[in-house]
Write a protein that holds these residues in place. Structure first.
Motif, PDB file in Angstrom:
ATOM      1  N   LEU A  12       8.515  15.789   2.731  1.00 35.43           N
ATOM      2  CA  LEU A  12       9.414  15.287   1.424  1.00 35.43           C
ATOM      3  C   LEU A  12      10.783  16.288   1.569  1.00 35.43           C
ATOM      4  O   LEU A  12      10.570  17.403   1.643  1.00 35.43           O
ATOM      5  N   GLU A  59       3.725   8.931  -6.569  1.00 41.26           N
ATOM      6  CA  GLU A  59       2.363   9.859  -6.643  1.00 41.26           C
ATOM      7  C   GLU A  59       2.605  11.404  -5.681  1.00 41.26           C
ATOM      8  O   GLU A  59       2.335  12.467  -6.585  1.00 41.26           O
ATOM      9  N   ILE A  60       3.060  11.253  -4.680  1.00 39.13           N
ATOM     10  CA  ILE A  60       3.120  12.453  -3.905  1.00 39.13           C
ATOM     11  C   ILE A  60       4.111  13.413  -4.435  1.00 39.13           C
ATOM     12  O   ILE A  60       3.952  14.753  -4.732  1.00 39.13           O
ATOM     13  N   ALA A  61       5.274  12.752  -4.688  1.00 37.96           N
ATOM     14  CA  ALA A  61       6.527  13.641  -5.406  1.00 37.96           C
ATOM     15  C   ALA A  61       6.085  14.518  -6.471  1.00 37.96           C
ATOM     16  O   ALA A  61       6.387  15.375  -6.755  1.00 37.96           O
ATOM     17  N   ALA A  62       5.525  13.477  -7.297  1.00 33.68           N
ATOM     18  CA  ALA A  62       5.077  13.846  -8.704  1.00 33.68           C
ATOM     19  C   ALA A  62       4.047  15.149  -8.638  1.00 33.68           C
ATOM     20  O   ALA A  62       4.347  16.354  -9.482  1.00 33.68           O
ATOM     21  N   LYS A 115      12.214  18.668  -9.771  1.00 40.83           N
ATOM     22  CA  LYS A 115      12.218  18.249 -11.360  1.00 40.83           C
ATOM     23  C   LYS A 115      13.043  18.831 -12.194  1.00 40.83           C
ATOM     24  O   LYS A 115      13.508  18.735 -13.056  1.00 40.83           O
ATOM     25  N   ASN A 170       9.159   9.578   5.307  1.00 42.98           N
ATOM     26  CA  ASN A 170       9.788  10.692   4.673  1.00 42.98           C
ATOM     27  C   ASN A 170      10.260  10.100   3.129  1.00 42.98           C
ATOM     28  O   ASN A 170      10.488   9.053   2.890  1.00 42.98           O
ATOM     29  N   ILE A 171       9.998  11.268   2.378  1.00 45.65           N
ATOM     30  CA  ILE A 171      10.401  10.962   0.919  1.00 45.65           C
ATOM     31  C   ILE A 171      11.585  11.768   0.532  1.00 45.65           C
ATOM     32  O   ILE A 171      11.738  13.000   0.814  1.00 45.65           O
ATOM     33  N   LEU A 207       2.881   5.066  -3.369  1.00 46.26           N
ATOM     34  CA  LEU A 207       2.713   6.812  -2.536  1.00 46.26           C
ATOM     35  C   LEU A 207       3.795   7.591  -3.055  1.00 46.26           C
ATOM     36  O   LEU A 207       3.605   8.840  -3.271  1.00 46.26           O
ATOM     37  N   PRO A 208       5.088   7.398  -2.733  1.00 46.99           N
ATOM     38  CA  PRO A 208       5.909   8.136  -2.789  1.00 46.99           C
ATOM     39  C   PRO A 208       6.126   9.114  -4.342  1.00 46.99           C
ATOM     40  O   PRO A 208       6.167  10.072  -4.323  1.00 46.99           O
ATOM     41  N   TYR A 262      12.518   6.638  -0.219  1.00 47.69           N
ATOM     42  CA  TYR A 262      11.682   7.110   1.068  1.00 47.69           C
ATOM     43  C   TYR A 262      11.999   6.170   2.305  1.00 47.69           C
ATOM     44  O   TYR A 262      12.696   5.135   1.984  1.00 47.69           O
ATOM     45  N   LYS A 273       0.761  -1.275  -0.070  1.00 50.31           N
ATOM     46  CA  LYS A 273      -0.053   0.082  -0.013  1.00 50.31           C
ATOM     47  C   LYS A 273       0.870   1.312   0.211  1.00 50.31           C
ATOM     48  O   LYS A 273       0.319   2.488  -0.344  1.00 50.31           O
ATOM     49  N   VAL A 274       2.152   1.069   0.301  1.00 51.66           N
ATOM     50  CA  VAL A 274       2.779   2.264   0.742  1.00 51.66           C
ATOM     51  C   VAL A 274       3.800   2.551  -0.564  1.00 51.66           C
ATOM     52  O   VAL A 274       3.909   3.502  -1.304  1.00 51.66           O
TER      53      VAL A 274
END
Lengths: 154, 154
Positions: free
Chosen positions: B97, A119-122, B140, B134-135, A116-117, A131, A112-113
DNA sequence: ATTGCTGCAAAACGTTTGCACCTAT
DNA sequence: ATAGGTGCAAACGTTTTGCAGCAAT
């Protein structure tokens, strides 16, 4: 050399970065990959020293960073101001639960994790490098935890 | 005292733990809650010193731990072997992040992560105390990142 | 009056650095 | 031959500690 396959990865990486191929680096690599669980750079140095290795502390510290770069080991930090490493070799990526009572570090997988990184970072206009997902917890039944009992003896 | 509401929380906590209520502890609390963003214990000590406070380094370090215990601030670690704190006061829980290029720390909310720690810990027979997600990422478009440019100047 | 808290300085801790020497290229 | 790597010890930055004096209970 105990870890032939890893040695090849390290050798290729050193070549590609035009770093020198030295026996010390492979010695540290072998010691690091032999290690069960998580270890600090200094731990590894002491261990190697006890096993009569002549590799210096400075070289151990520097080589571990190289091994992180070529993805043979991972760098971790469980909030103790102390860098820990662990072998990636033949292991799946996983996250950690740290027991604040007994000190145990339990590894778990979290599909599930995983995504996520990215998606969030983008969405924030970054690209993910890595992460960390750590859960700090306590034994449900501390009185029956043998790790805790052991820790108390010290 | 700038933060009356927080002061009450701290006072109640100190009483409940039978710790003494000293002016130094409230001074550190005020300084910590005034702080924007993340800060190290030593940063806070230096700042307070510059503002002519007489509170000692040892007291700052110790009091910050008390503030964590009564949940007025949170303890963070972004993998630099350095403990950072941030105010919880009137803030929602969030994750971080960290940009490895420009050093920025971006906060984000992740409802998808929130319930995971409980689920996972329960399945492993632990109870959650806290978690960190943490990411580590990179801008970019680093060439247009003003934080990165600023960092380069140093 | 009794602890616990404070300030100070020193020590501890993991980690990094400077430098002379060595060795892979 | 020449970078680059190594070993050693010293330096570093953050955090903790020991202790004498002080102040909250």
């Amino acid at each position: 050399m105990k870890h032939q396959q890893a040695a090849e990865i390290l050798r290729d990486y050193l070549k590609s970065e035009q770093n020198r191929i030295t026996p010390e680096r492979f010695e540290v690599m072998d010691a690091a990959l032999d290690h069960e669980g998580h270890f600090g750079a200094d731990d590894l140095f002491i261990e190697m020293k006890n096993q009569k290795s002549r590799v210096s502390r400075a070289t151990v510290y520097k080589t571990l960073e190289l091994l992180v770069q070529c993805d043979l080991i991972s760098k971790r930090n469980f909030g103790e101001n102390l860098t820990r490493y662990e072998s990636n070799f033949r292991k799946q990526t996983h996250d950690h639960l740290i027991c604040m009572d007994c000190g145990r570090i339990v590894e778990f997988m979290t599909p599930k994790v995983k995504k996520l990184p990215d998606e969030i970072a983008a969405s924030l206009d970054f690209k993910v490098e890595s992460y960390s997902f750590n859960i700090f917890a306590r034994c449900k039944n501390i009185k029956e935890c043998r790790y805790y009992k052991e820790k108390q003896k010290q």
